[in-house]
Design a protein around this motif. Structure first.
Motif, PDB file in Angstrom:
ATOM      1  N   CYS A  47       0.808  -1.233   0.000  1.00  0.00           N
ATOM      2  CA  CYS A  47       0.000   0.000   0.000  1.00  0.00           C
ATOM      3  C   CYS A  47       0.837   1.277   0.000  1.00  0.00           C
ATOM      4  O   CYS A  47       0.580   2.176  -0.800  1.00  0.00           O
ATOM      5  N   PRO A  48       1.859   1.407   0.869  1.00  0.00           N
ATOM      6  CA  PRO A  48       2.608   2.658   0.841  1.00  0.00           C
ATOM      7  C   PRO A  48       3.366   2.866  -0.465  1.00  0.00           C
ATOM      8  O   PRO A  48       3.558   4.007  -0.895  1.00  0.00           O
ATOM      9  N   THR A  49       3.759   1.784  -1.126  1.00  0.00           N
ATOM     10  CA  THR A  49       4.463   1.952  -2.401  1.00  0.00           C
ATOM     11  C   THR A  49       3.518   2.527  -3.454  1.00  0.00           C
ATOM     12  O   THR A  49       3.915   3.381  -4.252  1.00  0.00           O
ATOM     13  N   GLU A  50       2.267   2.087  -3.439  1.00  0.00           N
ATOM     14  CA  GLU A  50       1.279   2.603  -4.393  1.00  0.00           C
ATOM     15  C   GLU A  50       0.923   4.052  -4.097  1.00  0.00           C
ATOM     16  O   GLU A  50       0.894   4.889  -4.997  1.00  0.00           O
ATOM     17  N   LEU A  51       0.623   4.344  -2.826  1.00  0.00           N
ATOM     18  CA  LEU A  51       0.226   5.701  -2.467  1.00  0.00           C
ATOM     19  C   LEU A  51       1.379   6.675  -2.677  1.00  0.00           C
ATOM     20  O   LEU A  51       1.173   7.818  -3.095  1.00  0.00           O
ATOM     21  N   GLY A  52       2.601   6.229  -2.412  1.00  0.00           N
ATOM     22  CA  GLY A  52       3.776   7.060  -2.678  1.00  0.00           C
ATOM     23  C   GLY A  52       3.964   7.316  -4.162  1.00  0.00           C
ATOM     24  O   GLY A  52       4.311   8.431  -4.571  1.00  0.00           O
ATOM     25  N   ASP A  53       3.729   6.299  -4.979  1.00  0.00           N
ATOM     26  CA  ASP A  53       3.828   6.462  -6.439  1.00  0.00           C
ATOM     27  C   ASP A  53       2.787   7.467  -6.929  1.00  0.00           C
ATOM     28  O   ASP A  53       3.089   8.337  -7.744  1.00  0.00           O
ATOM     29  N   LEU A  54       1.568   7.376  -6.411  1.00  0.00           N
ATOM     30  CA  LEU A  54       0.536   8.357  -6.771  1.00  0.00           C
ATOM     31  C   LEU A  54       0.956   9.761  -6.317  1.00  0.00           C
ATOM     32  O   LEU A  54       0.755  10.739  -7.042  1.00  0.00           O
ATOM     33  N   GLY A 140      -1.848  -8.710  -3.599  1.00  0.00           N
ATOM     34  CA  GLY A 140      -0.393  -8.833  -3.682  1.00  0.00           C
ATOM     35  C   GLY A 140       0.214  -8.128  -4.881  1.00  0.00           C
ATOM     36  O   GLY A 140       1.438  -8.089  -5.021  1.00  0.00           O
ATOM     37  N   ILE A 141      -0.623  -7.551  -5.745  1.00  0.00           N
ATOM     38  CA  ILE A 141      -0.141  -6.930  -6.984  1.00  0.00           C
ATOM     39  C   ILE A 141      -0.284  -5.419  -6.891  1.00  0.00           C
ATOM     40  O   ILE A 141      -1.389  -4.887  -6.869  1.00  0.00           O
ATOM     41  N   GLY A 142       0.837  -4.707  -6.853  1.00  0.00           N
ATOM     42  CA  GLY A 142       0.826  -3.250  -6.781  1.00  0.00           C
ATOM     43  C   GLY A 142       0.523  -2.614  -8.121  1.00  0.00           C
ATOM     44  O   GLY A 142       0.769  -3.193  -9.181  1.00  0.00           O
ATOM     45  N   ARG A 143      -0.012  -1.416  -8.072  1.00  0.00           N
ATOM     46  CA  ARG A 143      -0.386  -0.672  -9.280  1.00  0.00           C
ATOM     47  C   ARG A 143       0.668   0.372  -9.640  1.00  0.00           C
ATOM     48  O   ARG A 143       1.530   0.702  -8.837  1.00  0.00           O
ATOM     49  N   ASP A 144       0.557   0.911 -10.854  1.00  0.00           N
ATOM     50  CA  ASP A 144       1.508   1.876 -11.395  1.00  0.00           C
ATOM     51  C   ASP A 144       0.780   3.169 -11.734  1.00  0.00           C
ATOM     52  O   ASP A 144      -0.140   3.166 -12.561  1.00  0.00           O
ATOM     53  N   ALA A 145       1.162   4.279 -11.112  1.00  0.00           N
ATOM     54  CA  ALA A 145       0.511   5.567 -11.341  1.00  0.00           C
ATOM     55  C   ALA A 145       0.598   6.007 -12.798  1.00  0.00           C
ATOM     56  O   ALA A 145      -0.340   6.603 -13.327  1.00  0.00           O
ATOM     57  N   ARG A 146       1.692   5.700 -13.471  1.00  0.00           N
ATOM     58  CA  ARG A 146       1.831   6.108 -14.884  1.00  0.00           C
ATOM     59  C   ARG A 146       0.800   5.417 -15.757  1.00  0.00           C
ATOM     60  O   ARG A 146       0.254   6.017 -16.677  1.00  0.00           O
ATOM     61  N   GLU A 147       0.513   4.154 -15.483  1.00  0.00           N
ATOM     62  CA  GLU A 147      -0.503   3.448 -16.260  1.00  0.00           C
ATOM     63  C   GLU A 147      -1.886   4.033 -15.984  1.00  0.00           C
ATOM     64  O   GLU A 147      -2.703   4.169 -16.892  1.00  0.00           O
ATOM     65  N   LEU A 148      -2.156   4.411 -14.744  1.00  0.00           N
ATOM     66  CA  LEU A 148      -3.428   5.054 -14.426  1.00  0.00           C
ATOM     67  C   LEU A 148      -3.538   6.398 -15.146  1.00  0.00           C
ATOM     68  O   LEU A 148      -4.594   6.723 -15.699  1.00  0.00           O
ATOM     69  N   LEU A 149      -2.463   7.150 -15.185  1.00  0.00           N
ATOM     70  CA  LEU A 149      -2.464   8.419 -15.936  1.00  0.00           C
ATOM     71  C   LEU A 149      -2.831   8.179 -17.401  1.00  0.00           C
ATOM     72  O   LEU A 149      -3.650   8.891 -17.976  1.00  0.00           O
ATOM     73  N   ARG A 150      -2.226   7.168 -18.009  1.00  0.00           N
ATOM     74  CA  ARG A 150      -2.490   6.858 -19.419  1.00  0.00           C
ATOM     75  C   ARG A 150      -3.959   6.499 -19.624  1.00  0.00           C
ATOM     76  O   ARG A 150      -4.602   6.976 -20.564  1.00  0.00           O
ATOM     77  N   LYS A 151      -4.501   5.698 -18.735  1.00  0.00           N
ATOM     78  CA  LYS A 151      -5.905   5.292 -18.863  1.00  0.00           C
ATOM     79  C   LYS A 151      -6.841   6.491 -18.705  1.00  0.00           C
ATOM     80  O   LYS A 151      -7.844   6.602 -19.415  1.00  0.00           O
ATOM     81  N   ILE A 152      -6.516   7.388 -17.780  1.00  0.00           N
ATOM     82  CA  ILE A 152      -7.336   8.583 -17.607  1.00  0.00           C
ATOM     83  C   ILE A 152      -7.249   9.471 -18.845  1.00  0.00           C
ATOM     84  O   ILE A 152      -8.258  10.008 -19.302  1.00  0.00           O
ATOM     85  N   GLN A 153      -6.054   9.618 -19.405  1.00  0.00           N
ATOM     86  CA  GLN A 153      -5.910  10.410 -20.633  1.00  0.00           C
ATOM     87  C   GLN A 153      -6.759   9.812 -21.756  1.00  0.00           C
ATOM     88  O   GLN A 153      -7.401  10.547 -22.508  1.00  0.00           O
ATOM     89  N   ALA A 154      -6.784   8.494 -21.861  1.00  0.00           N
ATOM     90  CA  ALA A 154      -7.601   7.845 -22.881  1.00  0.00           C
ATOM     91  C   ALA A 154      -9.089   8.081 -22.610  1.00  0.00           C
ATOM     92  O   ALA A 154      -9.852   8.392 -23.530  1.00  0.00           O
ATOM     93  N   ALA A 155      -9.508   7.950 -21.355  1.00  0.00           N
ATOM     94  CA  ALA A 155     -10.914   8.178 -21.007  1.00  0.00           C
ATOM     95  C   ALA A 155     -11.320   9.614 -21.305  1.00  0.00           C
ATOM     96  O   ALA A 155     -12.402   9.870 -21.857  1.00  0.00           O
ATOM     97  N   GLN A 156     -10.451  10.555 -20.987  1.00  0.00           N
ATOM     98  CA  GLN A 156     -10.748  11.958 -21.263  1.00  0.00           C
ATOM     99  C   GLN A 156     -10.801  12.221 -22.770  1.00  0.00           C
ATOM    100  O   GLN A 156     -11.670  12.962 -23.242  1.00  0.00           O
ATOM    101  N   TYR A 157      -9.908  11.594 -23.527  1.00  0.00           N
ATOM    102  CA  TYR A 157      -9.902  11.777 -24.980  1.00  0.00           C
ATOM    103  C   TYR A 157     -11.199  11.241 -25.589  1.00  0.00           C
ATOM    104  O   TYR A 157     -11.858  11.921 -26.377  1.00  0.00           O
ATOM    105  N   VAL A 158     -11.562  10.025 -25.216  1.00  0.00           N
ATOM    106  CA  VAL A 158     -12.767   9.406 -25.773  1.00  0.00           C
ATOM    107  C   VAL A 158     -14.003  10.239 -25.425  1.00  0.00           C
ATOM    108  O   VAL A 158     -14.883  10.435 -26.266  1.00  0.00           O
TER     109      VAL A 158
END
Length: 187
Positions: A47-54, A140-158
């Protein structure tokens, strides 16, 4: 049942944000894009690795008009304590929502009932309060803030370009697709 294009259910919770306790409701999400990021618990390992990445990418989310909300079934008091004692979490400037009754975790379908903890669930919500994207996966699988950014950019574009869709690995500036009979079988 899919949550895509459904509206966020009414809620009222307390969050810790920038040295204050603040009230957040479903109305707080309206008028801007939101990324709701559920995680199992404070004072844990992934959790702290994800929140820190965000936190490290928070300015990029803000440039896109996106507010981040971290949510666990801990209380807002626990969030403050974690923020005050963890070097990684002390970087967090976005709201950390306490959900001790697990109302939000249930509403979003991420509650692990027998543990009272949330799964790692990420939800992207448009300014009208509709869920446009979500993913839920093993804790057990951490997320990546950069991938979330990309997905949001795609959602905003669409959303701002009706009739166009974003292909795999799309990033701003890349070509999109305009679905039509003429391109079936040619991609």
């Amino acid at each position: 049942m899919s949550l895509i294009n459904t509206r966020v259910k009414p809620f009222k919770v307390t969050a810790y944000c920038n040295n204050a306790f603040v009230t957040i409701t479903e109305e707080s999400l309206k008028g801007k894009w939101s990324a709701i990021v559920f995680y199992p618990a404070d004072f844990t390992f992934v959790c702290p690795t994800e929140l820190g990445d965000l936190a490290d990418h928070y300015a990029e989310f803000q440039k896109l008009g996106v507010e981040i909300y971290g949510i666990s079934t801990d209380t807002h008091f626990t969030h403050k304590s974690w923020h005050d004692t963890s070097e990684t979490i002390s970087k967090v400037k976005y709201p950390l929502i306490g959900d001790p009754t697990a109302t939000l975790a249930r509403n979003f379908g991420v509650l692990i009932e027998e543990e009272g903890l949330a799964q790692r669930g990420t939800f992207v919500i448009n300014p009208e309060g509709q869920i446009k994207m979500y993913e839920i996966h093993d804790n057990g699988i951490g997320r990546d803030a950069r991938e979330l950014l990309r997905k949001i950019q795609a959602a905003q574009y669409v959303e701002s370009h009706p009739g166009e869709v974003c292909p795999a690995k799309w990033i701003p500036g890349n070509k999109t697709i305009k679905p039509s009979l003429d391109i079936i079988g040619k991609i």
